[in-house]
Design a protein around this motif. Structure first.
Motif, PDB file in Angstrom:
ATOM      1  N   MET A   1       0.856  -1.193   0.000  1.00  0.00           N
ATOM      2  CA  MET A   1       0.000   0.000   0.000  1.00  0.00           C
ATOM      3  C   MET A   1       0.889   1.239   0.000  1.00  0.00           C
ATOM      4  SD  MET A   1      -3.220   0.638   2.500  1.00  0.00           S
ATOM      5  CE  MET A   1      -2.290   0.819   4.007  1.00  0.00           C
TER       6      MET A   1
ATOM      7  N   ARG B   1      -8.397  21.822   0.476  1.00  0.00           N
ATOM      8  CA  ARG B   1      -7.693  20.770   1.202  1.00  0.00           C
ATOM      9  C   ARG B   1      -7.568  19.479   0.396  1.00  0.00           C
ATOM     10  NH1 ARG B   1     -12.270  19.550   5.800  1.00  0.00           N
ATOM     11  NH2 ARG B   1     -14.051  19.739   4.423  1.00  0.00           N
TER      12      ARG B   1
ATOM     13  N   THR C   1      -6.928  14.994   1.223  1.00  0.00           N
ATOM     14  CA  THR C   1      -7.290  13.997   2.216  1.00  0.00           C
ATOM     15  C   THR C   1      -6.257  12.867   2.146  1.00  0.00           C
ATOM     16  OG1 THR C   1      -9.081  12.546   2.966  1.00  0.00           O
ATOM     17  CG2 THR C   1      -8.835  12.796   0.592  1.00  0.00           C
ATOM     18  N   PRO C   2      -5.965  12.206   3.257  1.00  0.00           N
ATOM     19  CA  PRO C   2      -5.069  11.054   3.179  1.00  0.00           C
ATOM     20  C   PRO C   2      -5.665  10.036   2.206  1.00  0.00           C
ATOM     21  CG  PRO C   2      -5.429  11.674   5.466  1.00  0.00           C
ATOM     22  CD  PRO C   2      -6.396  12.463   4.640  1.00  0.00           C
TER      23      PRO C   2
ATOM     24  N   PHE D   1      -5.074   6.164   0.228  1.00  0.00           N
ATOM     25  CA  PHE D   1      -4.387   4.877   0.363  1.00  0.00           C
ATOM     26  C   PHE D   1      -4.577   4.085  -0.922  1.00  0.00           C
ATOM     27  CE2 PHE D   1      -3.769   5.157   4.996  1.00  0.00           C
ATOM     28  CZ  PHE D   1      -4.619   6.215   5.275  1.00  0.00           C
TER      29      PHE D   1
ATOM     30  N   SER E   1      -3.756   0.673  -3.089  1.00  0.00           N
ATOM     31  CA  SER E   1      -3.291  -0.717  -2.972  1.00  0.00           C
ATOM     32  C   SER E   1      -3.058  -1.339  -4.343  1.00  0.00           C
ATOM     33  CB  SER E   1      -4.315  -1.568  -2.218  1.00  0.00           C
ATOM     34  OG  SER E   1      -4.711  -0.931  -1.044  1.00  0.00           O
TER      35      SER E   1
ATOM     36  N   ASN F   1      -1.534  17.380   6.307  1.00  0.00           N
ATOM     37  CA  ASN F   1      -1.539  16.184   7.169  1.00  0.00           C
ATOM     38  C   ASN F   1      -0.172  15.513   7.229  1.00  0.00           C
ATOM     39  OD1 ASN F   1      -4.235  16.755   6.155  1.00  0.00           O
ATOM     40  ND2 ASN F   1      -4.868  14.946   7.312  1.00  0.00           N
TER      41      ASN F   1
ATOM     42  N   HIS G   1      -0.233   7.471  10.230  1.00  0.00           N
ATOM     43  CA  HIS G   1      -1.022   6.336   9.739  1.00  0.00           C
ATOM     44  C   HIS G   1      -0.237   5.023   9.745  1.00  0.00           C
ATOM     45  CE1 HIS G   1      -4.602   8.600   8.593  1.00  0.00           C
ATOM     46  NE2 HIS G   1      -3.797   9.554   8.185  1.00  0.00           N
TER      47      HIS G   1
ATOM     48  N   ASP H   1      -1.071   2.288  12.343  1.00  0.00           N
ATOM     49  CA  ASP H   1      -2.188   1.362  12.159  1.00  0.00           C
ATOM     50  C   ASP H   1      -1.726   0.016  11.604  1.00  0.00           C
ATOM     51  OD1 ASP H   1      -3.959   3.201  13.064  1.00  0.00           O
ATOM     52  OD2 ASP H   1      -4.630   3.867  11.083  1.00  0.00           O
ATOM     53  N   TYR H   2      -0.531   0.013  11.023  1.00  0.00           N
ATOM     54  CA  TYR H   2      -0.061  -1.214  10.351  1.00  0.00           C
ATOM     55  C   TYR H   2       1.193  -1.764  11.006  1.00  0.00           C
ATOM     56  CZ  TYR H   2      -3.294   1.013   7.222  1.00  0.00           C
ATOM     57  OH  TYR H   2      -4.421   1.616   6.733  1.00  0.00           O
TER      58      TYR H   2
ATOM     59  N   ASN I   1      -4.500  11.901  18.955  1.00  0.00           N
ATOM     60  CA  ASN I   1      -4.657  10.884  17.916  1.00  0.00           C
ATOM     61  C   ASN I   1      -3.932  11.224  16.620  1.00  0.00           C
ATOM     62  OD1 ASN I   1      -6.291   9.860  19.886  1.00  0.00           O
ATOM     63  ND2 ASN I   1      -7.980   9.349  18.511  1.00  0.00           N
ATOM     64  N   VAL I   2      -3.661  12.505  16.407  1.00  0.00           N
ATOM     65  CA  VAL I   2      -2.977  12.885  15.167  1.00  0.00           C
ATOM     66  C   VAL I   2      -1.467  12.897  15.368  1.00  0.00           C
ATOM     67  CG1 VAL I   2      -2.753  15.412  15.407  1.00  0.00           C
ATOM     68  CG2 VAL I   2      -3.379  14.416  13.185  1.00  0.00           C
TER      69      VAL I   2
ATOM     70  N   ILE J   1      -8.601   9.074  12.215  1.00  0.00           N
ATOM     71  CA  ILE J   1      -7.618   8.994  13.300  1.00  0.00           C
ATOM     72  C   ILE J   1      -8.307   8.667  14.628  1.00  0.00           C
ATOM     73  CG2 ILE J   1      -5.888  10.484  12.209  1.00  0.00           C
ATOM     74  CD1 ILE J   1      -6.939  12.761  14.084  1.00  0.00           C
TER      75      ILE J   1
ATOM     76  N   VAL K   1      -9.031  14.835   8.758  1.00  0.00           N
ATOM     77  CA  VAL K   1      -8.594  14.064   7.599  1.00  0.00           C
ATOM     78  C   VAL K   1      -9.607  14.120   6.451  1.00  0.00           C
ATOM     79  CG1 VAL K   1      -7.087  12.518   8.900  1.00  0.00           C
ATOM     80  CG2 VAL K   1      -9.498  11.941   8.650  1.00  0.00           C
ATOM     81  N   ASN K   2     -10.511  15.100   6.535  1.00  0.00           N
ATOM     82  CA  ASN K   2     -11.460  15.336   5.443  1.00  0.00           C
ATOM     83  C   ASN K   2     -12.360  14.129   5.150  1.00  0.00           C
ATOM     84  OD1 ASN K   2     -11.267  16.284   1.906  1.00  0.00           O
ATOM     85  ND2 ASN K   2     -12.794  16.819   3.430  1.00  0.00           N
TER      86      ASN K   2
END
Lengths: 281, 328, 338
Positions: free
Chosen positions: B23, B35, B37-38, B40, B42, B58, B63, B66-67, B220-221, C234, C323-324
Motif C-alpha cells: 500500500m 484541502r 485527504t489522506p 491509500f 493498494s 496532514n 497512519h 495502524d499497520y 490521535n494525530v 484517526i 482528515v477530510n
C-alpha cells in the motif's frame, strides 16, 4: 417496577447475604432499604439491573433469583473489573445502589405448555437460574412441561449454584439435570467433557422443545450446531447477549447491535433474531 | 508541482506493480478546493489519484502506526517536517525500517486553510496548483486564486527547519526554497510567554485548557503518541481509582492533567510537525506548549529538534554523566 | 418585530430571572452556546457556533446525583432540577437536531435531566444569514430560515428582527415583554424573510440526494468501503462532539472519601474504549467497526428507531474533520459503490 421517576438514579439497597459460589463468584442477596420499593419491585426472569458501588461505578448484571421470590433479589457476580472488585470487598450489611429492571427478559409465556432445555456454561447459569426457579416454582410448575438442564464448567469449583444443580433440581418431579466439567478431577464422580459434546451424548430430542442458552461465546457457537442436529428450531432457541452498558435505558449509545439496543430490545434474543443482527457483538 | 505529482504517481505504480509494497499512503483530492485527504492506494490503478501540493498539511507518518503489527511493506509520502516523525517512529521501534519505503516531497510551505478558505469562491473546483516562486496559484473552475506565500502559509512554515525530508528512499522532486522567514527566531513566542509572571502564565494556560473539548484529536494525530493503549484509556490505571483524574469529565483540572501529561510524554519525541495545533477544533495553541519543551530540552541537554536523524538519541532516553542534575 | 437594541434589552431583562444561553465568542473566536451575563456577551455576527446548542440540554459534564456513605450508611441526593432557561440564537439545523434528540431522552425510560431542561427552556431560533461551505441542511429538507422546533423564531431583516411566535412558550415570552415587540412592519418583515430564504437557497455548495441511501446502506454492513473510510480516520471525537445529534455519554465516578457524585460526560463511539468489555473483548475493536457504526447511526439507525434523520446537514464534521472524512461524500459514495 423500580425507579420510575428518575431512571438514572440508583435506589439504596443492602447486602443481606453473601453466598460463595466459586473461588471468584459470589451470589449477593440484597434488599432495597425502602420496604415500599422492595414490595413494589417487579421483574421478569432474565431481566437486568444496574448495580452501583459508590466510589467505584456502575455495572449491569442479570438478576439471578426468580421473580417469584419477592423478599429479595439475587445477583451472581464474578470478580473481574473495578465495580465487581469493589462489590467483592463488601461484607454482609454493605450498601449498594440498584436501578432497573432493564431489558426484555425471557418470553416465558411463549414457553408455556412446552418442554424446556437449558444449556449453561460457568457463570452463564445465573440468568438461566432465574427462569428455571421461576418455572419450578409451585405456582408456575403446571404451566411448563419437562425441564432439562445441561450445565458445565471448567472445574467442579467453577460450578455455580452447586446445591441447586447437584441436589435440589434433580429431585424435582419432571426435571432432569446433567452436569459436566471440562477436565477430570479425583473427587469428581460426574461426567467429564465439554458442554457441546455432552449435549450430543445426552441427545435430548428437539421436537417442539424450547432451548435456552447462556455461556461463553465459544460454547454457544458449538451448542447451536448441536441443537440444530437435535431438531431444535431457530425460533425456539433463546440466548442472552452481553454488551457494555452505561445507562441501561437506550440513551448512552454503547450497547447497540445495528439499530437495536441490547439494554432495551435484549438481552434475550431468539436465534432467528440473532441471525438477523449484524455480526457485531 | 505537476512534475512532482507525476513522479510520485509513477513511483507508486512501480512499487505496487512490482509488489514491493502492499500500500502507498499519500494525498488524494479533498472534498473542497482548500484541502486534500489522506489517500491509500493498494493497486497501480489507484495510484493515479495521488496528488501533492501546498494543501497537504496532514502528517501521514501517523497512519503507519495502524499497520505496525502487520507484516506488510508500506510506502508513505512525507514532507520535511513529517519526515522527522518517520525517524522518531523508527527510533522508537514503532515501525521497522525494512517494511517502509519513504517517498519524499520537496515542500515550499503549506497554505493555511483558515486563511485561504474564505477567499475561495463558493463551490469552486480545484483544477491545479501553480507555484510561481513567491505565490501559489490555485487554478479553479471559478478563476485563478493567488496566495502569496509571505501571507497565506501556516505559521509553522515560516519557522520551517527542514523543508526537504531528512529521510527518504525516493525523492519526487528537486529541492525548493524553504518557506522559513529569514532571521526568524523559533523561540520567540515561547520567550514571550516565559516573560510573563507566574500568575499571568497560569491564567493564560488555564484559559486555554478550560476551552478544551477533550476530543483527543491532538493526541490521535500526533506521531509521538504511539502508545498502543493510552494512559487515559487504560481500564484501571492505579491512580484513577480514587478520583476522576483521567476520566472523560471536562473540567479545568482534568483538561490540564490531560495536556500536561501528554506534554511531558512527548518531550524529546515531539517533532514539532504542528499537527496538534492544526486539528484542534477550538484553536488551543498546543504547539506553543510543545515548543517550550523543545526549548528546554535544548537548553538542558543541547538537544535539537527530535527526528532530525536516527543517530541522535532523544535526551530523555539516554543518560550522560554531563546531564544537568540540579534536582539531585 | 423587534429591533437589535430591543432584543439586547430583552436578553438583559431575561438574564434577571433566567439562565440565558447564547452564542458567545471566546478569546480565539471560537463560538459556543454559553450562559451570558449581559446582552453584550453575545456574538451577534456568529455564523455557526463551533459547538452545537445540545451542550445546554446535554452538558458535556453534568452532575446527576450526589451520595454520602459516611458511617456505612448510604444517602443519595439527586441534583436539583434546572431552573428556567432561554437558549437564544439557534439556527434551523440545530433546531432540527434538538427535535432528533428529544425521542432519545423521552420514551419508556424518561431522562429527567434532559427532559426537565427541555421543558423549562424557551428556544429562540435565529435564521441563518449565510450558507457556509460545509452546510447541506437543505438536503435534509431544512431551509436556513425554518423556524420548526423554535418557540420564537427571529429573522434579521434590515435593522430589525422579524419575530414569529411558534408555540405557547414563545407566546408567553413575548407577552412578558410586550413593550419590546411591535406589530409595525410585520408584512415587510415577512417579505424580507422570504427574500432571505430565496437568496440563501441559491448559496448551497453541497447537496446530497438521500433517496435510497438508508435502504442501500442497510445492505452494506459487510462492505469493504468502510475499511477504505476507516484508513483515513484517526479516531478522534471531533465529529461526534461537534455533532448536534450525537448523544453518547459515559457515567463516571467523582468522589473523595465517603462523599461523591456521579457525572454524565459526553463520550464518543469513535473512541477505542467505548464498547470495551471488562473481559477485554471489544465488539467494535477496530476503526472500521467504529466508523461504520457512526455512519450507520447517522444514515440508518437513528431513522430506524425514531423515524427521524440522524443528520441535519449542519456541516460541522465536514468543516472540522482533520482528515477530510466528509459525510456528503460518504452519502454520494454509498449510492455509487456496488
Amino acid at each position: 417496577m423500580g425507579n420510575v421517576e428518575n431512571c438514572l438514579l440508583p435506589l439504596p439497597a443492602t447486602i443481606q447475604k453473601i453466598i460463595p459460589e466459586t473461588s471468584d463468584v459470589n451470589t449477593y442477596r440484597v434488599t432495597f432499604d425502602d420496604p415500599e420499593v422492595m414490595a413494589n419491585w417487579r421483574n421478569k426472569p432474565g431481566q437486568l439491573a444496574m448495580i452501583s458501588l459508590f466510589g467505584a461505578g456502575e455495572a449491569m448484571f442479570s438478576i439471578s433469583s426468580s421473580p417469584t421470590q419477592r423478599d429479595y433479589l439475587e445477583f451472581t457476580i464474578r470478580k473481574a473489573g473495578v465495580v465487581t472488585k469493589a462489590l467483592h470487598s463488601l461484607e454482609e450489611g454493605g450498601k449498594i445502589g440498584i436501578r432497573g429492571p432493564y431489558g426484555n427478559g425471557f418470553p416465558f409465556d411463549l414457553m408455556k405448555g412446552r418442554d424446556v432445555l437449558f444449556v449453561g456454561g460457568g457463570i452463564g447459569l445465573a440468568p438461566l437460574r432465574s427462569l428455571i426457579e421461576f418455572m419450578l416454582d409451585d405456582q408456575n410448575r403446571a404451566d411448563f412441561g419437562k425441564i432439562e438442564v445441561l450445565y458445565g464448567a471448567r472445574s467442579s469449583d467453577d460450578l455455580c449454584f452447586k446445591q441447586a444443580v447437584l441436589e435440589d433440581w434433580p429431585k424435582r418431579p419432571n426435571c432432569e439435570v446433567w452436569t459436566t466439567i471440562d477436565r477430570a478431577e479425583d473427587a469428581w464422580k460426574g461426567h467429564v467433557g465439554f458442554v457441546p459434546a455432552y449435549l450430543e451424548e445426552v441427545g435430548p430430542k428437539g421436537e417442539g422443545k424450547v432451548a435456552v442458552l447462556c455461556g461463553p461465546p465459544i460454547m454457544i457457537k458449538f451448542v447451536l450446531v448441536g441443537l440444530e442436529k437435535l431438531g431444535f428450531k431457530d425460533e425456539m432457541i433463546y440466548s442472552t447477549l452481553e454488551l457494555r452498558m452505561k445507562c441501561g435505558v437506550g440513551k448512552c449509545g454503547r450497547c447497540n447491535i445495528g439499530h437495536k439496543f441490547v439494554c432495551l430490545e435484549g438481552p434475550v434474543f431468539d436465534l432467528v433474531q440473532i441471525k438477523e443482527l449484524p455480526p457485531e457483538f | 508541482m505537476k512534475a512532482v505529482i507525476d513522479n510520485l504517481r509513477r513511483e507508486a505504480v512501480r512499487l505496487l506493480a512490482n509488489d514491493e509494497v502492499k500500500m502507498v499512503i499519500g494525498y488524494g483530492e479533498g472534498t473542497d478546493a482548500s484541502r486534500t485527504t489522506p489517500y491509500f492506494a493498494s493497486t497501480p490503478e489507484q495510484s493515479a489519484a495521488f496528488t501533492w501540493g501546498p494543501l497537504c498539511a496532514n502528517n501521514l507518518a501517523k497512519h503507519l502506526l495502524d499497520y505496525r503489527y502487520e507484516d506488510t511493506r508500506l510506502a508513505v509520502v512525507v514532507k520535511g517536517c513529517d519526515s522527522r516523525g518517520i525517524n522518531r517512529l523508527l527510533q522508537d521501534l514503532q515501525f521497522p525500517r525494512e517494511r517502509l519505503v519513504v517517498l519524499g516531497v520537496p515542500c515550499g510551505g503549506q497554505l493555511d486553510r483558515n486563511l485561504i478558505a474564505p477567499e475561495i469562491p463558493p463551490g469552486a473546483r480545484l483544477q491545479g496548483i501553480e507555484d510561481t516562486g513567491k505565490v501559489y496559484v490555485l487554478v479553479t473552475d471559478k478563476g485563478r486564486l493567488s496566495f502569496p506565500k509571505d501571507r497565506f502559509l501556516m505559521p509553522k512554515c515560516y519557522l520551517c527547519e527542514t523543508n526537504m525530508p531528512v529521510v527518504a528512499d525516493f525523492m519526487a522532486g528537486d529541492p525548493v526554497p524553504s518557506p522559513a522567514r529569514e532571521g526568524s527566531d523559533r523561540t520567540a513566542e515561547v520567550n514571550e510567554i516565559e516573560a510573563l509572571d507566574v500568575a499571568a502564565r497560569s491564567s493564560f494556560w488555564d484559559n486555554e485548557f478550560s476551552r478544551c473539548l477533550r476530543c483527543n484529536a491532538c493526541r490521535n494525530v500526533c506521531p509521538a503518541c504511539s502508545c498502543k493503549e493510552c494512559v487515559f484509556e487504560q481500564a484501571v490505571p492505579g491512580w484513577q481509582q480514587s478520583g476522576i483524574i483521567g476520566s472523560k469529565a471536562n473540567s479545568l483540572p482534568e483538561n490540564m492533567v490531560f495536556h500536561l501529561v501528554r506534554m511531558f510524554h512527548v518531550i524529546g519525541r515531539c517533532v514539532d510537525c504542528g499537527e496538534c495545533e492544526r486539528v484542534c477544533p477550538v484553536d488551543i495553541p498546543l504547539r506553543l506548549l510543545y515548543r517550550k519543551t523543545l526549548k528546554d530540552a535544548h537548553i538542558l541537554y543541547g538537544a535539537g529538534t527530535p527526528g532530525m536523524s536516527t543517530e541522535v538519541q532523544s535526551p530523555l532516553s539516554e543518560f550522560s554523566p554531563e546531564d544537568p542534575e540540579e534536582f539531585m | 418585530m423587534i429591533t437589535r437594541d430591543q432584543l439586547a434589552t430583552l436578553l438583559d431583562r431575561l438574564v434577571e430571572k433566567n439562565k440565558v444561553i447564547a452564542p458567545v465568542s471566546d478569546n480565539r473566536g471560537v463560538v459556543r452556546y454559553t450562559a451570558i451575563r449581559t446582552a453584550g456577551d453575545v456574538a451577534w455576527e456568529f455564523d455557526r457556533a463551533k459547538v452545537p446548542p445540545k451542550s445546554h440540554f446535554l452538558p458535556q459534564t453534568e452532575e446527576l446525583y450526589c451520595y454520602d456513605t459516611t458511617g456505612g450508611e448510604l444517602r443519595i441526593e439527586p441534583v436539583p432540577a434546572a431552573g428556567r432557561a432561554v437558549v437564544f440564537g439557534v439556527h434551523p439545523c440545530d433546531l432540527r437536531a434538538i427535535a432528533a434528540l428529544d425521542p432519545v431522552f423521552d420514551g419508556v425510560f424518561k431522562d429527567v435531566y434532559y427532559l426537565d431542561k427541555r421543558e423549562r427552556t424557551v428556544v429562540v431560533g435565529l435564521a441563518c444569514k449565510q450558507v457556509l461551505p460545509g452546510c447541506f441542511c437543505r438536503s435534509y429538507g431544512i431551509e436556513p430560515t425554518d423556524g420548526e422546533g423554535a418557540d420564537l423564531m427571529l429573522t434579521e431583516v434590515g435593522d430589525r428582527y422579524y419575530a414569529e411566535i411558534l408555540t405557547p412558550k414563545g407566546e408567553a415570552l413575548v407577552r412578558e415583554f410586550p413593550e419590546l415587540f411591535s406589530d409595525g412592519g410585520v408584512e415587510e418583515g415577512r417579505r424580507g424573510k422570504e427574500a432571505l430564504s430565496r437568496e440563501l437557497a441559491g448559496q448551497f455548495q453541497r447537496e446530497v440526494d438521500l433517496t435510497g441511501v438508508k435502504e442501500k446502506v442497510d445492505t452494506m454492513f459487510e462492505h469493504p468501503y468502510w475499511q477504505e473510510v476507516a484508513r483515513k480516520c484517526i479516531g478522534c471525537g471531533i465529529c461526534t462532539y461537534l455533532c448536534p445529534t450525537c448523544h453518547c455519554f459515559d457515567i463516571i465516578e467523582n468522589h473523595s472519601g465517603h462523599r461523591g457524585s456521579r457525572l454524565r460526560c459526553w463520550d464518543s463511539c469513535m473512541f477505542t474504549d467505548f464498547t470495551l468489555h471488562t473481559s477485554s473483548h471489544n465488539p467494535r475493536s477496530t476503526k472500521k467497526e467504529r466508523v461504520r457504526n457512526r455512519f450507520l447511526h447517522k444514515l440508518s439507525y437513528h431513522n430506524e428507531r425514531y423515524g427521524l434523520a440522524g443528520c441535519v446537514g449542519c456541516g460541522r464534521c465536514v468543516a472540522e474533520c482533520p482528515v477530510n472524512i466528509d459525510i456528503t461524500k460518504i452519502i454520494a459514495d454509498i449510492k455509487e459503490v456496488d
